[in-house]
Motif scaffolding. Structure first.
Motif, PDB file in Angstrom:
ATOM      1  N   GLY A 160      -0.283  -8.735   4.790  1.00  9.40           N
ATOM      2  CA  GLY A 160      -0.421  -8.964   3.293  1.00  9.40           C
ATOM      3  C   GLY A 160      -0.396  -7.857   2.370  1.00  9.40           C
ATOM      4  O   GLY A 160      -0.765  -7.753   1.342  1.00  9.40           O
ATOM      5  N   VAL A 161       0.697  -6.742   2.800  1.00  8.99           N
ATOM      6  CA  VAL A 161       0.821  -5.581   2.176  1.00  8.99           C
ATOM      7  C   VAL A 161       2.333  -5.447   1.899  1.00  8.99           C
ATOM      8  O   VAL A 161       3.244  -5.837   2.484  1.00  8.99           O
ATOM      9  CB  VAL A 161       0.665  -4.236   3.118  1.00  8.99           C
ATOM     10  N   GLU A 162       2.656  -5.131   0.490  1.00 14.25           N
ATOM     11  CA  GLU A 162       4.123  -5.072   0.161  1.00 14.25           C
ATOM     12  C   GLU A 162       4.141  -3.986  -0.971  1.00 14.25           C
ATOM     13  O   GLU A 162       3.267  -4.010  -1.966  1.00 14.25           O
ATOM     14  CB  GLU A 162       4.507  -6.268  -0.389  1.00 14.25           C
ATOM     15  N   VAL A 163       5.110  -3.071  -1.064  1.00  8.46           N
ATOM     16  CA  VAL A 163       5.450  -2.201  -2.096  1.00  8.46           C
ATOM     17  C   VAL A 163       6.702  -2.316  -2.294  1.00  8.46           C
ATOM     18  O   VAL A 163       7.703  -2.369  -1.428  1.00  8.46           O
ATOM     19  CB  VAL A 163       4.953  -0.845  -1.619  1.00  8.46           C
ATOM     20  N   LYS A 164       7.201  -2.153  -3.601  1.00 13.69           N
ATOM     21  CA  LYS A 164       8.487  -2.250  -3.920  1.00 13.69           C
ATOM     22  C   LYS A 164       8.845  -1.068  -4.704  1.00 13.69           C
ATOM     23  O   LYS A 164       8.217  -0.230  -5.589  1.00 13.69           O
ATOM     24  CB  LYS A 164       9.111  -3.218  -4.831  1.00 13.69           C
ATOM     25  N   ALA A 165      10.148  -0.289  -4.552  1.00 10.00           N
ATOM     26  CA  ALA A 165      10.652   0.881  -5.426  1.00 10.00           C
ATOM     27  C   ALA A 165      11.718   0.475  -6.045  1.00 10.00           C
ATOM     28  O   ALA A 165      12.645   0.071  -5.222  1.00 10.00           O
ATOM     29  CB  ALA A 165      10.699   2.060  -4.492  1.00 10.00           C
ATOM     30  N   SER A 166      11.884   0.718  -7.284  1.00 10.20           N
ATOM     31  CA  SER A 166      13.202   0.299  -7.910  1.00 10.20           C
ATOM     32  C   SER A 166      14.278   1.416  -7.641  1.00 10.20           C
ATOM     33  O   SER A 166      13.805   2.738  -7.212  1.00 10.20           O
ATOM     34  CB  SER A 166      12.886  -0.061  -9.563  1.00 10.20           C
ATOM     35  N   LYS A 167      15.403   1.475  -8.203  1.00 10.11           N
ATOM     36  CA  LYS A 167      16.548   2.391  -8.014  1.00 10.11           C
ATOM     37  C   LYS A 167      16.096   3.626  -8.295  1.00 10.11           C
ATOM     38  O   LYS A 167      15.721   4.057  -9.438  1.00 10.11           O
ATOM     39  CB  LYS A 167      17.648   1.989  -8.769  1.00 10.11           C
ATOM     40  N   GLY A 168      16.232   4.586  -7.037  1.00  8.54           N
ATOM     41  CA  GLY A 168      15.655   5.913  -7.484  1.00  8.54           C
ATOM     42  C   GLY A 168      14.463   6.175  -7.860  1.00  8.54           C
ATOM     43  O   GLY A 168      14.153   7.401  -8.093  1.00  8.54           O
TER      44      GLY A 168
END
Ligand SMILES: [Cu+2]
Length: 120
Positions: free
Chosen positions: A74-82
Motif C-alpha cells: 500500500g505504498v506509492e510515490v510519484k515524481a513529476s517531470k525532472g
C-alpha cells in the motif's frame, strides 16, 4: 548486603532507564532512501530495508513523470517531470516485494521494476 543491592539497583536503573530512550530516539528518525527513475529503469533496482524501521523513500525523476508503487504494501510515490517525490512508511512484513512504475512513461513502462527486500 544492602549496599550491594543498592548498587545493583542503581546499575539496573541506568541500564534500563537510559538505553530505551536512546533506542526510541534512533527509531524515530526515518532512514532516507533515494531512488532515481528514468526511462525505463530504477536505480538502484534492488533495495533492502529493515522490518520496523521507518524510511523516507525519495523518488527522483530524471526525465518524464514516473511513479513507484508497492501494491502489497500500500505504498506509492510519484515524481513529476525532472522532480522529486517522497513517501514515508515503515515496512512491517519480512519478504520480497516488487514495485512497479505507476505512471505510464512509454514503451518500456511495463518492465520498470524495483525489488524491495525486507529483512529482520
Ligand atoms: Cu512508467
Amino acid at each position: 548486603m544492602k549496599i550491594v543491592l543498592a548498587a545493583w539497583a542503581a546499575a539496573l536503573s541506568v541500564a534500563f532507564g537510559a538505553a530505551p530512550l536512546h533506542f526510541v530516539g534512533s527509531q524515530m528518525e526515518p532512514h532516507e532512501i533515494v531512488v532515481t527513475a528514468k526511462r525505463f529503469e530504477f536505480d538502484p533496482a534492488t533495495i533492502t530495508l529493515k522490518k520496523g524501521e521507518p524510511v523516507e523513500l525519495v523518488l527522483k525523476s530524471q526525465d518524464v513523470p514516473h511513479g513507484l508503487k508497492f501494491r502489497e504494501l500500500g505504498v506509492e510515490v510519484k515524481a513529476s517531470k525532472g522532480k522529486t517525490g517522497e513517501v514515508e512508511f515503515t515496512p512491517e512484513r519480512i519478504g520480497e516485494f516488487v514495485g512497479h512504475c505507476s505512471v505510464f512513461c512509454g514503451r518500456g513502462h511495463g518492465s520498470m521494476s524495483l525489488t524491495l527486500h525486507v529483512v529482520e
